[in-house]
Design an enzyme around this catalytic site. Structure first.
Site, PDB file in Angstrom:
ATOM      1  N   CYS A 264       0.664  -1.181   0.026  1.00 42.79           N
ATOM      2  CA  CYS A 264       0.103   0.088   0.147  1.00 42.79           C
ATOM      3  C   CYS A 264       0.904   1.096  -0.035  1.00 42.79           C
ATOM      4  O   CYS A 264       1.901   1.153  -0.385  1.00 42.79           O
ATOM      5  CB  CYS A 264      -1.066  -0.048   1.109  1.00 42.79           C
TER       6      CYS A 264
ATOM      7  N   ASN B 204       2.263   1.359   4.724  1.00 43.69           N
ATOM      8  CA  ASN B 204       2.395   0.139   5.167  1.00 43.69           C
ATOM      9  C   ASN B 204       2.133   0.279   6.674  1.00 43.69           C
ATOM     10  O   ASN B 204       2.789  -0.434   7.443  1.00 43.69           O
ATOM     11  CB  ASN B 204       4.025  -0.458   4.803  1.00 43.69           C
TER      12      ASN B 204
ATOM     13  N   CYS C  30      -1.478   0.646   7.309  1.00 42.96           N
ATOM     14  CA  CYS C  30      -3.180   0.382   7.389  1.00 42.96           C
ATOM     15  C   CYS C  30      -3.341  -0.947   6.311  1.00 42.96           C
ATOM     16  O   CYS C  30      -3.440  -2.073   7.253  1.00 42.96           O
ATOM     17  CB  CYS C  30      -3.948   1.770   6.973  1.00 42.96           C
ATOM     18  N   ARG C  31      -3.489  -0.702   5.223  1.00 44.81           N
ATOM     19  CA  ARG C  31      -4.039  -1.728   4.292  1.00 44.81           C
ATOM     20  C   ARG C  31      -3.182  -2.868   4.161  1.00 44.81           C
ATOM     21  O   ARG C  31      -3.644  -4.054   4.304  1.00 44.81           O
ATOM     22  CB  ARG C  31      -4.531  -1.209   2.970  1.00 44.81           C
ATOM     23  N   SER C  32      -1.842  -2.759   3.785  1.00 44.22           N
ATOM     24  CA  SER C  32      -1.053  -3.750   3.478  1.00 44.22           C
ATOM     25  C   SER C  32      -0.636  -4.731   4.893  1.00 44.22           C
ATOM     26  O   SER C  32      -0.483  -5.938   4.587  1.00 44.22           O
ATOM     27  CB  SER C  32       0.178  -3.458   2.578  1.00 44.22           C
TER      28      SER C  32
ATOM     29  N   ASP D 116      -8.178   3.913   0.851  1.00 40.21           N
ATOM     30  CA  ASP D 116      -7.199   4.309   2.112  1.00 40.21           C
ATOM     31  C   ASP D 116      -7.971   4.778   3.124  1.00 40.21           C
ATOM     32  O   ASP D 116      -8.721   5.762   3.039  1.00 40.21           O
ATOM     33  CB  ASP D 116      -6.496   5.355   1.472  1.00 40.21           C
TER      34      ASP D 116
HETATM   35  P1  4NP Z   1      -1.977   2.760   4.038  1.00 40.87           P
HETATM   36  O1  4NP Z   1      -2.583   4.038   4.654  1.00 40.87           O
HETATM   37  O2  4NP Z   1      -1.141   3.299   2.747  1.00 40.87           O
HETATM   38  O3  4NP Z   1      -3.088   1.832   3.924  1.00 40.87           O
HETATM   39  O4  4NP Z   1      -0.813   2.414   5.041  1.00 40.87           O
HETATM   40  C1  4NP Z   1      -1.731   5.296   4.843  1.00 40.87           C
HETATM   41  C2  4NP Z   1      -0.847   5.652   5.725  1.00 40.87           C
HETATM   42  C3  4NP Z   1      -0.271   6.681   6.061  1.00 40.87           C
HETATM   43  C4  4NP Z   1      -0.506   7.676   5.077  1.00 40.87           C
HETATM   44  C5  4NP Z   1      -1.329   7.369   4.028  1.00 40.87           C
HETATM   45  C6  4NP Z   1      -2.289   6.221   3.743  1.00 40.87           C
HETATM   46  N1  4NP Z   1       0.235   8.858   5.121  1.00 40.87           N
HETATM   47  O5  4NP Z   1      -0.011   9.789   4.447  1.00 40.87           O
HETATM   48  O6  4NP Z   1       0.972   9.114   6.149  1.00 40.87           O
END
Ligand code: 4NP
Length: 156
Positions: free
Chosen positions: A10, A13, A15-17, A127
């Protein structure tokens, strides 16, 4: 026999992945196939390298019976060699990964995670970072359903 190596990717790294990694590992373990797989996750961005997953993701997963253990790391070119399957959570991450190689064999390892589940038309895991608990729960349900399909596709 060689392990099947699966990478979930993602943006951050956190939340989703890492959730997809934990849910997929859980399903593989339930089928007692954990020795057949090497499973990991990473992010295309470097903002959360070394960080644990988001506390909201950890809490939501726990409520759904899944324990997450991961330390954030960024996608690297070596991952194309190391993994057999690279699953991107959304199209932006897919594009980012594909842009990092001109090797068609490596590009062919990269797919949208939700494209595996042909029972619905959605292709992206949204997201949840700027969302609410409802969004985190939606992500959990999407990841859980997609991982159930994936485990049936990859099990041997
Ligand atoms: P992820 O979510 O890609 O599912 O881990 C996010 C985590 C952090 C951020 C954006 C999306 N960020 O902008 O810091």
């Amino acid at each position: 026999m060689e392990k099947t190596k699966v990478l979930f990717v993602c943006l951050g790294n956190i939340c989703r992945s890492p959730l997809a990694e934990a849910v997929f590992k859980h399903k593989v373990k339930q089928l007692q196939k954990e020795n057949d797989f090497y499973i990991d996750s990473c992010g295309t961005a470097n903002y959360h390298v070394g960080d644990p997953p988001d506390s909201r993701t950890i809490a939501n997963a726990k409520r759904n019976g899944i324990e997450i253990n991961h330390v954030g790391r960024q996608f690297s070119g070596e991952d194309f060699e190391r993994f057999d399957f690279i699953f991107a959570m959304d199209k932006k991450n897919l594009r980012n990964i594909l842009q990092q190689t001109s090797n068609v064999e490596w590009q062919n390892k990269v797919k949208l995670f939700r494209s595996i589940d042909t029972s619905d038309d959605e292709l992206e895991v949204p997201d949840p970072y700027y969302g609410t608990e409802k969004d985190f729960q939606h992500v959990f349900e999407v990841v859980d359903k997609t991982a159930s399909v994936l485990v049936q596709v990859l099990i041997r």
